[in-house]
Design a protein around this motif. Structure first.
Motif, PDB file in Angstrom:
ATOM      1  N   LYS A   1      36.407  34.701  32.705  1.00 20.99           N
ATOM      2  CA  LYS A   1      36.799  35.869  32.496  1.00 20.99           C
ATOM      3  C   LYS A   1      38.174  36.312  31.875  1.00 20.99           C
ATOM      4  O   LYS A   1      38.419  37.086  31.283  1.00 20.99           O
ATOM      5  CB  LYS A   1      36.894  35.666  34.248  1.00 20.99           C
ATOM      6  N   GLY A   2      38.951  34.726  31.650  1.00 23.49           N
ATOM      7  CA  GLY A   2      39.642  35.375  30.923  1.00 23.49           C
ATOM      8  C   GLY A   2      39.816  35.691  29.420  1.00 23.49           C
ATOM      9  O   GLY A   2      40.780  36.009  28.848  1.00 23.49           O
ATOM     10  N   ALA A   3      38.412  34.901  28.976  1.00 26.23           N
ATOM     11  CA  ALA A   3      37.802  34.999  27.434  1.00 26.23           C
ATOM     12  C   ALA A   3      37.608  36.773  27.549  1.00 26.23           C
ATOM     13  O   ALA A   3      37.514  37.178  26.474  1.00 26.23           O
ATOM     14  CB  ALA A   3      36.511  34.549  27.445  1.00 26.23           C
TER      15      ALA A   3
ATOM     16  N   LEU B   1      38.234  39.040  29.175  1.00 25.83           N
ATOM     17  CA  LEU B   1      39.988  39.888  29.172  1.00 25.83           C
ATOM     18  C   LEU B   1      40.264  40.477  27.825  1.00 25.83           C
ATOM     19  O   LEU B   1      40.984  41.456  26.677  1.00 25.83           O
ATOM     20  CB  LEU B   1      41.129  39.291  29.859  1.00 25.83           C
ATOM     21  N   ALA B   2      40.203  38.484  27.644  1.00 30.29           N
ATOM     22  CA  ALA B   2      40.985  38.948  25.494  1.00 30.29           C
ATOM     23  C   ALA B   2      39.723  39.540  24.932  1.00 30.29           C
ATOM     24  O   ALA B   2      40.457  40.097  24.220  1.00 30.29           O
ATOM     25  CB  ALA B   2      41.674  37.485  25.125  1.00 30.29           C
TER      26      ALA B   2
ATOM     27  N   GLU C   1      40.635  42.875  24.512  1.00 31.54           N
ATOM     28  CA  GLU C   1      42.321  43.422  24.379  1.00 31.54           C
ATOM     29  C   GLU C   1      41.381  43.449  23.123  1.00 31.54           C
ATOM     30  O   GLU C   1      42.411  44.123  22.271  1.00 31.54           O
ATOM     31  CB  GLU C   1      43.007  42.422  24.624  1.00 31.54           C
TER      32      GLU C   1
ATOM     33  N   ALA D   1      42.369  33.233  34.617  1.00 28.65           N
ATOM     34  CA  ALA D   1      42.277  33.748  33.391  1.00 28.65           C
ATOM     35  C   ALA D   1      43.067  34.655  33.259  1.00 28.65           C
ATOM     36  O   ALA D   1      43.241  34.636  31.529  1.00 28.65           O
ATOM     37  CB  ALA D   1      41.238  35.431  34.926  1.00 28.65           C
ATOM     38  N   SER D   2      44.377  35.046  34.212  1.00 32.03           N
ATOM     39  CA  SER D   2      45.273  35.931  33.014  1.00 32.03           C
ATOM     40  C   SER D   2      45.961  34.952  32.113  1.00 32.03           C
ATOM     41  O   SER D   2      46.670  34.901  30.786  1.00 32.03           O
ATOM     42  CB  SER D   2      46.440  35.621  34.167  1.00 32.03           C
TER      43      SER D   2
ATOM     44  N   GLN E   1      43.389  34.555  29.097  1.00 32.39           N
ATOM     45  CA  GLN E   1      43.540  35.077  27.987  1.00 32.39           C
ATOM     46  C   GLN E   1      45.308  34.758  27.295  1.00 32.39           C
ATOM     47  O   GLN E   1      45.372  35.807  26.003  1.00 32.39           O
ATOM     48  CB  GLN E   1      43.771  36.823  29.178  1.00 32.39           C
ATOM     49  N   SER E   2      46.884  34.202  28.191  1.00 33.13           N
ATOM     50  CA  SER E   2      47.272  34.542  27.055  1.00 33.13           C
ATOM     51  C   SER E   2      47.759  32.740  26.264  1.00 33.13           C
ATOM     52  O   SER E   2      47.873  33.645  25.323  1.00 33.13           O
ATOM     53  CB  SER E   2      47.979  34.292  28.422  1.00 33.13           C
TER      54      SER E   2
ATOM     55  N   ARG F   1      45.718  35.141  23.653  1.00 33.03           N
ATOM     56  CA  ARG F   1      46.635  36.194  22.962  1.00 33.03           C
ATOM     57  C   ARG F   1      47.311  34.886  21.722  1.00 33.03           C
ATOM     58  O   ARG F   1      47.695  34.887  20.527  1.00 33.03           O
ATOM     59  CB  ARG F   1      47.481  36.505  23.055  1.00 33.03           C
TER      60      ARG F   1
END
Length: 339
Positions: A19-21, A23-24, A27, A299-300, A303-304, A307
């Motif tokens: 899920k984090g991937a 989100l990225a 972005e 997930a967040s 994502q960070s 990034r």
């Protein structure tokens, strides 16, 4: 740009990792992702998303596994396969929330060390009380028995990363010690102090752990044993304080009303002190970007970390470290200022 993601590493794998991937991916539509893990669990989440490729495996390295044995024996483990994607040039960087020791071992065996770097260092970015970019702690646990030249190398790598990735002009580099005065501490600190004075960095001297949250330095250098104690103490203190606040502010109707009024401020404080907003810990000294996300990452946080990996690749940090290490005559510094 292509990033390899160990989808099986971490407490909440694979759901939160994937899920984090995603989100990225939203972005950064220009990034392609290689998700390494169980296709039967990953596919229902990503579907036929064009930015994702799945490298199937059901084997993974557990948090309780011996790092060296696991990397050598579990050749099809998600972490090992993800590192191999970087080694073979199929990916530019790797992100994993799995076993830290195994990731360091796999990185050393797979991509290798930068020439001139003796021991890679684990470098998380930790929050401060001020509205800033936090501070970089090197080393946070990868090298327990460090030598002065190792800490010198950490200072150089941390300074480059802070300048190029965190956009801090002339990063302030401090040596973690029991006092601010020169000559304080054990022999490791005393010898390291001399080397850092002669290094081409903005060295501000010794810094004490009580001042870290005040943002006294942009890069804090120490051995892995001390760094890990600092890291775990800060994490534990933060969690305890928020638990205490929650307990005290929800004990009665009156305190719940006060908590409601303070909620925006409390939420802002929590966000400022949340490790997940700073990304993962870089494994400095390897020949490719390797990012260690926190084991409990949601997930967040993933994502960070992605990034962070993107900035690492975009700014050519590995190449800059290699160039700087070649330019600096570390042996000469040791001979002139060490013992």
């Amino acid at each position: 740009m292509r990033l390899a993601i160990d989808a099986m590493g971490g407490d909440h794998a694979p759901d939160e990792i994937v899920k984090g991937a995603m989100l990225a991916a939203k972005e950064y539509p220009e990034i392609e992702f290689i998700l390494v893990g169980d296709e039967n669990k990953i596919k229902p989440i990503v579907g036929d998303h064009p930015q994702f490729e799945i490298l199937h495996t059901t084997e993974k390295i557990e948090g309780t596994d011996s790092p060296v044995k696991a990397v050598r024996k579990k050749k099809q483990a998600s972490m090992v396969l993800a590192i191999n994607e970087v080694k073979e040039g199929h990916a530019d960087a790797i992100i994993s929330a799995g076993n830290t020791g195994a990731l360091m071992t796999a990185g050393l065996f797979g991509v290798g060390r930068i020439k001139g770097i003796d021991r890679p260092g684990l470098a998380p970015t930790l929050p401060t009380l001020k509205e800033s970019k936090g501070f970089l702690l090197v080393d946070a646990g990868s090298n327990m028995d460090a030598k002065p030249e190792h800490l010198l190398q950490y200072a150089i790598m941390g300074s480059i990363y802070s300048e190029k990735v965190l956009n801090i002009a002339s990063p302030r580099v401090g040596l973690l010690n029991v006092g601010e005065e020169p000559g304080k501490g054990n022999e490791l600190c005393k010898q390291t102090y001399k080397l850092l004075q002669a290094a081409p960095i903005h060295f501000i001297g010794n810094v004490e752990s009580r001042d870290l949250l005040d943002g006294i330095a942009d890069v804090v250098v120490c051995d892995g044993f001390s760094g890990n104690l600092v890291l775990k103490t800060m994490e534990g203190t933060g969690m305890s304080l928020f638990s205490l606040l929650k307990e005290k502010l929800t004990g009665s109707f009156f305190t719940k009303v006060i908590a409601g009024l303070l909620y925006p401020k409390l939420r802002g404080i929590k966000k400022q002190m949340d490790y997940s907003t700073y990304g993962g810990a870089c494994l400095f000294g390897l020949r490719a970007p390797v990012i260690k996300a926190h084991g409990s990452s949601k997930a967040s946080a993933i994502q960070s970390s992605i990034r962070q990996a993107k900035r690492f690749v975009d700014k050519n940090v590995v190449e800059m470290i290699e160039k700087k290490v070649q330019e600096i005559d570390i042996e000469s510094i040791k001979e002139d200022y060490g013992e």
